[in-house]
Design an enzyme around this catalytic site. Sequence first.
Site, short mmCIF file in Angstrom:
data_model
loop_
_atom_site.label_atom_id
_atom_site.label_comp_id
_atom_site.label_asym_id
_atom_site.label_seq_id
_atom_site.Cartn_x
_atom_site.Cartn_y
_atom_site.Cartn_z
N TRP A 1 -1.10 21.93 75.13
CA TRP A 1 -1.46 23.34 75.13
C TRP A 1 -1.69 23.88 76.55
O TRP A 1 -1.83 25.08 76.73
CB TRP A 1 -2.76 23.51 74.31
N ASN A 2 -1.79 23.03 77.57
CA ASN A 2 -2.31 23.53 78.86
C ASN A 2 -1.33 24.44 79.61
O ASN A 2 -1.75 25.39 80.25
CB ASN A 2 -2.82 22.38 79.74
N LYS B 1 7.31 19.74 68.64
CA LYS B 1 6.03 19.62 67.95
C LYS B 1 4.99 20.00 69.01
O LYS B 1 4.67 19.22 69.90
CB LYS B 1 5.80 18.19 67.44
N HIS B 2 4.52 21.24 68.93
CA HIS B 2 3.60 21.72 69.95
C HIS B 2 2.17 21.33 69.55
O HIS B 2 1.91 20.94 68.41
CB HIS B 2 3.73 23.24 70.08
N ALA B 3 1.24 21.45 70.51
CA ALA B 3 -0.17 21.18 70.20
C ALA B 3 -0.62 22.12 69.09
O ALA B 3 -0.20 23.29 69.04
CB ALA B 3 -1.01 21.38 71.45
N SER B 4 -1.51 21.62 68.24
CA SER B 4 -1.89 22.38 67.03
C SER B 4 -2.65 23.66 67.34
O SER B 4 -2.77 24.52 66.46
CB SER B 4 -2.71 21.49 66.10
N SER C 1 -2.20 13.28 76.59
CA SER C 1 -3.18 12.26 76.97
C SER C 1 -2.59 10.85 76.90
O SER C 1 -1.56 10.63 76.25
CB SER C 1 -4.39 12.35 76.05
N GLU D 1 4.83 11.86 80.01
CA GLU D 1 4.17 12.57 81.12
C GLU D 1 2.70 12.66 80.73
O GLU D 1 2.31 13.53 79.97
CB GLU D 1 4.74 13.99 81.26
N CYS E 1 -2.47 18.48 84.71
CA CYS E 1 -2.32 17.04 84.97
C CYS E 1 -2.24 16.77 86.47
O CYS E 1 -2.80 15.79 86.95
CB CYS E 1 -1.12 16.48 84.22
P1 NDP Z 1 -3.33 15.27 73.25
O1 NDP Z 1 -2.71 14.30 74.14
O2 NDP Z 1 -4.08 14.75 72.07
O3 NDP Z 1 -2.19 16.27 72.68
C1 NDP Z 1 -0.93 16.45 73.27
C2 NDP Z 1 0.14 16.49 72.19
O4 NDP Z 1 0.24 15.22 71.56
C3 NDP Z 1 -0.18 17.48 71.07
O5 NDP Z 1 1.01 18.05 70.59
C4 NDP Z 1 -0.79 16.60 70.01
O6 NDP Z 1 -0.73 17.14 68.72
C5 NDP Z 1 0.05 15.35 70.14
N1 NDP Z 1 -0.58 14.14 69.66
C6 NDP Z 1 -1.85 13.72 69.88
N2 NDP Z 1 -2.07 12.53 69.29
C7 NDP Z 1 -0.91 12.19 68.68
C8 NDP Z 1 -0.52 11.07 67.88
N3 NDP Z 1 -1.35 10.06 67.61
N4 NDP Z 1 0.74 11.05 67.41
C9 NDP Z 1 1.59 12.06 67.65
N5 NDP Z 1 1.27 13.14 68.40
C10 NDP Z 1 0.04 13.21 68.91
O7 NDP Z 1 -4.22 16.23 74.09
P2 NDP Z 1 -5.61 16.94 73.73
O8 NDP Z 1 -5.35 18.35 73.51
O9 NDP Z 1 -6.35 16.27 72.63
O10 NDP Z 1 -6.40 16.73 75.10
C11 NDP Z 1 -7.16 15.55 75.31
C12 NDP Z 1 -7.07 15.09 76.73
O11 NDP Z 1 -5.72 14.78 77.03
C13 NDP Z 1 -7.46 16.10 77.79
O12 NDP Z 1 -8.81 16.17 78.00
C14 NDP Z 1 -6.69 15.59 78.98
O13 NDP Z 1 -7.40 14.56 79.59
C15 NDP Z 1 -5.44 15.03 78.38
N6 NDP Z 1 -4.31 15.98 78.46
C16 NDP Z 1 -3.50 15.86 79.52
C17 NDP Z 1 -2.45 16.72 79.67
C18 NDP Z 1 -1.57 16.61 80.83
O14 NDP Z 1 -0.78 17.52 81.11
N7 NDP Z 1 -1.65 15.51 81.55
C19 NDP Z 1 -2.18 17.80 78.71
C20 NDP Z 1 -3.11 17.83 77.61
C21 NDP Z 1 -4.13 16.94 77.52
P3 NDP Z 1 -2.01 17.82 68.03
O15 NDP Z 1 -2.40 18.98 68.88
O16 NDP Z 1 -1.51 18.23 66.70
O17 NDP Z 1 -3.08 16.75 67.98
#
Ligand code: NDP
Length: 454
Positions: A130-131, A154-157, A207, A228, A262
């Site tokens: 989502w960022n 599949k975007h963030a929820s 993450s 990434e 990131c």
């Molecule tokens: P997530 O990594 O959980 O989410 C990123 C994407 O992955 C979303 O589309 C999410 O879907 C999906 N996803 C998460 N878990 C799974 C899984 N087990 N199987 C399949 N798809 C999955 O990020 P968060 O929003 O929860 O953020 C948590 C932390 O992640 C942050 O605090 C930060 O540290 C890190 N982060 C880093 C980013 C970067 O650019 N480096 C970007 C975003 C987060 P859904 O939303 O449906 O869970």
Amino acid sequence: MAIQSMNPATGEVLSTFEEYTPEQTAGILADTASAWMSWRETTYAERASRLQRAAEILREKQSALAEIMALEMGKPVRQGRGEVVKCAAVCDYYAQEGEALLAPMPIEGVGRSAYVRFEPLGTLLTVMPWNFPFWQVFRIAAPSLMAGNAVVLKHASNVPQCALAIEEIFKEAGFPENIFRTLLIGARQVEAVLDAPSVFAVSLTGSEHAGMKVASAAGARLKKSVMELGGSDPFIVLPDADLDEAVKTATLSRCGNTGQTCIAAKRFIVLDAVYDEFVTRLKASMSALVMGDPLAEGTDMGPMSSAPLREELQGQVDRCIEAGGKAVLGGAIPSGTGCYYPPTIITDVPTEAGVCREELFGPVALVFKVSSEDEAIALANDTPFGLGGSIWSADEAKAALMATRVRTGCVFINSLVRSDVHLPFGGVGNSGYGRELGSYGIREFTNIKSICIG
Ligand code: NDP
């Protein structure tokens, strides 16, 4: 299960979408697979004209799209418009350069003649965060479409409206109906998408946890993945650095997008000769930022994207303080509505504290004092991450030499770490693997096929 769009500045639920059923998802994947059979045969010129049209639409709609981001994830509109313009630039770049980047490559020394072709492979699954809800998608979608693949997102929820707006842009730009599709699905459905024979690979930004899960699922199916993931970029300041520029960039890097980037500078590693001056100036600079309504033109920092992520950040700040750190600015959740978190500087955290090896995904700068360049490099590399980093010094030749010792996917000297369409982007270690952008990004998801005559 419903997918919800919620305004992090007010807590208001903006809209709710029903998650696609497994049957709907399978139907979309079948439609995409069938659309790809013709798409793969299109010329580069045909693909380029549609990408160019997508770029025009992005520029036309930049204010409206920035507003959707502001409402769904709290990005200040000024930064949102900049993000949309950057998406247009990546479409332009691959429209203009894609054919040359994918031109057959002659190979000497084998057979009577030999060359390498870069052929499309099918449907690419993208799992996005989502960022930067537009940029992260466009930087992978533009090269993939230009290379002749289909893309499902599949975007963030928490950003369903961004996801649907992106699908609409590609449709309006004249891409065939099912060549780019958004799947409104939760994380649990990702494995089923990977099961589809037409889906040949997955690219995930997010993450470490999500990366491990999705990379394992892809590996179990022998499908390629690009990851990434997070970063904890070092920002090294040498005594001869231009401190005005360094502090200006440090503030922008750490607090832009409310610190949820990131490649934000997260660990500031400063030589003792300029340490006090750097901290004083950084404090003045970060204190001057305007935090508030992301829809207001003058806002520098909006709310964080969600309450749970703000709680997680506060937990990390608390652990810094418990370990001996000093909050010289901020460090506490403000009262009032909205997921706001103030610009925060923490000094004196012992480098062996576990929290120093985590990603702090919010506007919190950890500042460390070191007494030599060797110590600076050792601390810069004392992290499981390896995404980016920067070095600040008047002696750019020396800084370039130091850059070779920093274990990351990129190092910028006297400049903001950023993704640029021309440069390969990606990390090492827990920051992931594979590259996006530039020539590497467009070839990442192709069949690199050797043809040898004789
Ligand atoms: P997530 O990594 O959980 O989410 C990123 C994407 O992955 C979303 O589309 C999410 O879907 C999906 N996803 C998460 N878990 C799974 C899984 N087990 N199987 C399949 N798809 C999955 O990020 P968060 O929003 O929860 O953020 C948590 C932390 O992640 C942050 O605090 C930060 O540290 C890190 N982060 C880093 C980013 C970067 O650019 N480096 C970007 C975003 C987060 P859904 O939303 O449906 O869970």
